[in-house]
Design a protein around this motif. Structure first.
Motif, PDB file in Angstrom:
ATOM      1  N   ARG A   3       0.843  -1.197   0.000  1.00 37.03           N
ATOM      2  CA  ARG A   3       0.000   0.000   0.000  1.00 37.03           C
ATOM      3  C   ARG A   3       0.882   1.251   0.000  1.00 37.03           C
ATOM      4  NH1 ARG A   3      -5.342  -1.082   1.692  1.00 37.03           N
ATOM      5  NH2 ARG A   3      -5.631  -3.113   2.728  1.00 37.03           N
ATOM      6  N   ALA A   4       0.298   2.359  -0.385  1.00 37.86           N
ATOM      7  CA  ALA A   4       0.978   3.655  -0.285  1.00 37.86           C
ATOM      8  C   ALA A   4       0.775   4.189   1.137  1.00 37.86           C
ATOM      9  CB  ALA A   4       0.409   4.639  -1.290  1.00 37.86           C
TER      10      ALA A   4
ATOM     11  N   THR B  26       4.597   9.335   3.431  1.00 38.93           N
ATOM     12  CA  THR B  26       6.020   9.414   3.107  1.00 38.93           C
ATOM     13  C   THR B  26       6.865   9.853   4.296  1.00 38.93           C
ATOM     14  OG1 THR B  26       5.679  11.671   2.305  1.00 38.93           O
ATOM     15  CG2 THR B  26       5.590   9.895   0.670  1.00 38.93           C
TER      16      THR B  26
ATOM     17  N   LYS C 243       8.425  -0.699  -3.638  1.00 33.06           N
ATOM     18  CA  LYS C 243       7.693   0.561  -3.584  1.00 33.06           C
ATOM     19  C   LYS C 243       6.183   0.307  -3.585  1.00 33.06           C
ATOM     20  CE  LYS C 243       8.173   1.039  -8.601  1.00 33.06           C
ATOM     21  NZ  LYS C 243       8.706   1.883  -9.699  1.00 33.06           N
ATOM     22  N   ALA C 244       5.439   1.347  -3.265  1.00 36.12           N
ATOM     23  CA  ALA C 244       3.983   1.250  -3.193  1.00 36.12           C
ATOM     24  C   ALA C 244       3.397   0.773  -4.512  1.00 36.12           C
ATOM     25  CB  ALA C 244       3.387   2.602  -2.815  1.00 36.12           C
TER      26      ALA C 244
END
Length: 451
Positions: free
Chosen positions: A104-105, A108, A123-124
């Motif tokens: 998931r994102a 940051t 990465k997401a």
């Protein structure tokens, strides 16, 4: 004196925190210990258990110990999901749907998460491969989420690097860079991103620690005794093949499929991908010895498993020709019994006629004497396989294996497979199985004229 498993985990955590000069409340240490123990010792794990953790922690420094405690905490496909104590935090990080797990994102500004994604190079939105580092990445996430309230960033980076290094059996990438060299670059980049000075000496120490831990994780491949290596291999077979947990119930085909999977894996594994080195750690002589041992053990284990497949293929052919797949115990007898020593097929087999001097002495020795550790799902010794090996010899076994694989693929009928084997061996095995398989006795004896 032997202390409780959970207390051993508590001691390992407490000693590591003391060595790193951090103060962690004993209630939190206890919670961490219970999380790790529950993850390692529930379900159907046979190899990736507390015992594996304790063996790995011996001789390790504090960062390595903390990495070891967490490195196998997630085993998604084996455990059927995430650890109970970490399910909620992991579902905030990944989206899991059946066999697809996707990152998931996240915010940051989440430094702990950024350390994990940076060190692992993910990465997401990226799907995580079940056998390509997914469990290690998620284990690192659990480690960071658990430890970040207490440890400075440099220690978290080192621990995540150590866990990343336990992704096994990797070769150099397309650019010719080793996994350790790639890890060193990521450690430098993540350290800089976290506002730390990427000191060369610190990077060197982190990656060397990670390399040593990686090698400790696969140390069974360097065993001098093949029976010890085979014991580890067998634990992995039991662990990765759920049907074998039903001792006395699993079928001939279940058993053969489990053997074939491991034979295919070990037979295709590059021995040079097992152990790692980085800038002289381990030294050249040690590293060469490790690689040579891995090659020798892989060759022997593959030979052993192929002979086991040959012997069970004869039993499978008998089963298929007399009514279909059935429990191994029906044809060969129980492994153990609460009512005394069970009858076993080898009790009814006459001595074979091939001279042992014509056979592989090391293979025969392990088949006769057995693997070094007890197994829950199988005999440690392999009396039937030893008998079949003595009956067929090296040439006969080499001929039988590809024919057996043709039978497994449906390209060769079971009766035709049996007809291509040594007739005396087949007759004797039919007679022995007929003593045990009472419901198949008449059908087995009807095969005798054709054998």
């Amino acid at each position: 004196m032997v202390i409780a498993t959970v207390n051993r985990f508590i001691s390992l955590f407490a000693d590591a925190f003391t060595a790193l000069s951090v103060n962690v409340p004993v209630s939190d240490v206890e919670r961490m210990a219970m999380l790790v123990q529950h993850s390692m010792d529930h379900g159907r794990r046979s190899y990736h258990t507390s015992a594996h953790i304790f063996e790995m922690c011996e001789g390790m420094n504090a960062r390595q110990v903390l990495a070891t405690l967490f490195h196998d905490i997630v085993y998604y496909q084996l455990d059927g999901g995430f650890p109970k104590g970490a399910d909620t935090l992991l579902r905030r990080v990944v989206r899991a749907e059946r066999d697809r797990v996707e990152i998931r994102a996240l915010d940051t500004r989440d430094d702990g998460y950024a350390v994990c994604t940076g060190i692992f190079g993910v990465k997401a939105g990226q799907p995580l491969a079940l056998y390509g580092g997914m469990n290690e990445f998620l284990s690192a996430v659990v480690a960071v989420r658990t430890l970040e309230p207490y440890l400075p960033m440099k220690d978290l980076i080192a621990i995540v690097a150590c866990i990343e290094s336990t992704i096994p059996f990797r070769v150099n990438n397309a650019a010719g860079r080793s996994p350790s060299a790639v890890l060193a670059e990521r450690v430098r980049e993540v350290s800089a991103a976290m506002g730390l000075t990427p000191d060369s000496a610190e990077v060197e120490r982190v990656v060397k620690d990670a390399t040593l831990l990686s090698n400790k994780d696969v140390s069974s491949f360097s065993e001098a005794d093949p029976a010890v290596f085979l014991s580890t291999t067998w634990l992995l077979i039991e662990e990765s093949n759920a049907p074998l947990a039903a001792v006395g119930i699993y079928s001939v085909r279940d058993y053969r499929v489990a053997l074939s999977r491991m034979e295919g894996f070990l037979g295709s594994l590059n021995p040079d991908s097992v152990f790692r080195d980085y800038n002289g750690t381990p030294d050249a002589a040690t590293f060469t010895a490790l690689r040579n041992a891995a090659r020798k053990n892989l060759e022997f284990a593959t030979k052993y498993l192929r002979m086991k497949i040959v012997s069970i293929s004869v039993v499978e052919a008998l089963a298929q020709a007399t009514g279909g797949d059935c429990p191994v115990s029906m044809m060969l007898g129980d492994i153990r019994s609460n009512y005394g020593r069970p009858d076993r097929v080898e009790d009814f087999l006459p001595p074979p006629e091939i001279d042992d001097a014509l056979l592989d002495a090391q293979l025969l020795d392990v088949l006769d004497k057995g693997r070094s550790k007890e197994s829950a799902s199988d005999l440690t010794a392999s009396p039937l396989t030893a008998w079949v090996y003595r009956s067929l010899g090296n040439d006969g076994a080499a001929h039988a294996l590809p024919e057996a694989k043709r039978m497994f693929a449906g390209e060769l009928a079971p009766r035709a497979f049996l007809a291509g084997l040594d007739a005396t061996m087949v007759r004797r095995l039919i007679d022995a199985c007929a003593h045990l398989a009472i419901s198949r006795r008449d059908a087995l004896l009807e095969l005798l004229p054709r054998a």
